[in-house]
Design an enzyme around this catalytic site. Structure first.
Site, PDB file in Angstrom:
ATOM      1  N   LYS A 193      30.337 -37.233 -27.506  1.00  0.00           N
ATOM      2  CA  LYS A 193      29.108 -36.505 -27.848  1.00  0.00           C
ATOM      3  C   LYS A 193      28.468 -36.018 -26.560  1.00  0.00           C
ATOM      4  O   LYS A 193      28.131 -36.819 -25.682  1.00  0.00           O
ATOM      5  CB  LYS A 193      28.160 -37.430 -28.606  1.00  0.00           C
ATOM      6  CG  LYS A 193      26.848 -36.763 -29.000  1.00  0.00           C
ATOM      7  CD  LYS A 193      25.962 -37.739 -29.759  1.00  0.00           C
ATOM      8  CE  LYS A 193      24.663 -37.094 -30.183  1.00  0.00           C
ATOM      9  NZ  LYS A 193      23.800 -38.039 -30.920  1.00  0.00           N
ATOM     10  N   LYS A 246      31.401 -33.737 -30.709  1.00  0.00           N
ATOM     11  CA  LYS A 246      30.142 -33.070 -31.028  1.00  0.00           C
ATOM     12  C   LYS A 246      29.558 -32.454 -29.767  1.00  0.00           C
ATOM     13  O   LYS A 246      29.489 -33.159 -28.759  1.00  0.00           O
ATOM     14  CB  LYS A 246      29.170 -34.094 -31.618  1.00  0.00           C
ATOM     15  CG  LYS A 246      27.843 -33.504 -32.055  1.00  0.00           C
ATOM     16  CD  LYS A 246      26.924 -34.585 -32.599  1.00  0.00           C
ATOM     17  CE  LYS A 246      25.599 -33.942 -33.019  1.00  0.00           C
ATOM     18  NZ  LYS A 246      24.614 -34.893 -33.492  1.00  0.00           N
TER      19      LYS A 246
HETATM   20 ZN   LIG Z   1      20.180 -41.047 -31.226  1.00  0.00          ZN
END
Ligand SMILES: [Zn+2]
Length: 326
Positions: A193, A246
């Site tokens: 992420k 992501k």
């Molecule tokens: Zn968070």
């Protein structure tokens, strides 16, 4: 060689569908929902036209509408009525997510319910963990993530999705779940992420803006890709069942690398900023939304994602339901 070899023969309209390498199905899609404990009717999110925060009492009906299109999987983000330093409403047995999951599962036991496990929506400072001297503490946060995941499993969640990028979070959650007898609850880890500007509209949606600093101290630095492989590998070792990249569109190279390196079930999050860009241009009449969305989602699948979390899921599922394929 030309003229015996003519690539255009493969592009005849009736031949094209036969040789299509990548297709999109409702089974590939996960619809995100924001559930808000502080409202009585759905509220549209201004930076994400067409997306709403739903009251706890209405989320199950909205899931029901989606199930009719063939969609099966949903990920829930909660907006609690109270926040504190340690995000204790995240693991409240009667918290917003816990109540939402129970109501969905009571009405639709076959729906696949995924819960986001993080603290940023529940802490008063908006960071993803416990904070001391303006720094997010890793290890004390793990215990709270474990408790939160167990409370979601107890409410009936099928999959928990830790998104806070704390070191050791997957291991801590797997251990907590197993100790409480939830060994069949899956973990979908936000493994790679990135600290991305594409999350801007999400912070409006989930009310998770932070009061100081940024998230560069725990989310990944966008220029790095070898590091993504190390992050993903650690999460697999710690027990992740599904791993996630992501955002999606600016990180298709990461999806390809992760999928080819590990061959794990791989998800990609087509995030709020990616949604907002398309919507903004479509509202202006600058892009054709449906065609753009189809092409975007196919590109994410072509890169190797098995699952796509996308705010377009419901629209796409409706079109798939109507036309069979898109
Ligand atoms: Zn968070």
């Amino acid at each position: 060689m030309f003229p015996k070899r003519r690539m255009r023969r493969l592009r005849l309209e009736r031949i094209r569908p036969l040789i299509r390498e990548t297709t999109l199905s409702v089974n590939d899609l996960i619809m995100p929902f924001f559930v808000d404990e502080t409202i009585k009717k759905p509220v549209e999110i201004s930076s994400m036209p067409g997306q709403y925060r739903y009251p706890v009492e209405q989320i199950s009906d909205e899931v029901g509408n989606c199930l009719e299109t063939g969609l099966k999987a949903f990920i829930l983000f909660g907006i609690p009525s109270s926040k504190d330093d340690i995000g204790s409403s995240a693991f409240d047995e009667d918290g917003v997510i816990q109540r939402a999951v129970k109501s969905i599962k009571a009405d639709h036991p076959d729906a696949v319910v995924i819960t986001d496990v993080c603290l940023c929506e529940y802490t008063s400072h908006g960071h993803c963990g416990i904070v001391e001297n303006e720094s997010v503490l890793n290890d004390p946060t793990l215990e709270i993530l474990g408790k939160t995941a167990v409370s979601h499993a107890r409410a009936g969640a099928d999959i928990v999705a830790p998104s806070g990028m704390m070191d050791g979070m997957v291991e801590a959650i797997r251990t907590s779940l197993d100790e409480e007898g939830y060994e069949n609850v899956l973990i979908m880890s936000y493994a790679a992420k990135y600290a991305s500007a594409f999350y801007g509209p999400f912070r409006d949606a989930a009310d998770s803006g932070f009061s100081f600093g940024d998230r560069m101290g725990y989310q990944m630095d966008p220029p790095n890709s070898d590091e993504a492989l190390r992050e993903v590998e650690l999460d697999i070792i710690e027990g992740a069942d599904i791993i996630m990249v992501k955002p999606a569109l600016s990180y298709l190279d990461i999806i390809i690398k992760v999928k080819s390196e590990f061959g794990m079930p791989t998800a990609a999050y087509n995030v709020s900023g990616e949604y907002a860009m398309v919507k903004a241009a479509a509202i202006q009449g600058w892009l054709k939304e449906e065609e753009i969305v189809n092409e975007m989602l196919i590109s994410i699948k072509r890169a190797g994602a098995d699952l796509i979390l996308t705010y377009f899921a419901k629209d796409v599922a409706r079109r798939l339901h109507e036309y069979g394929e898109i």
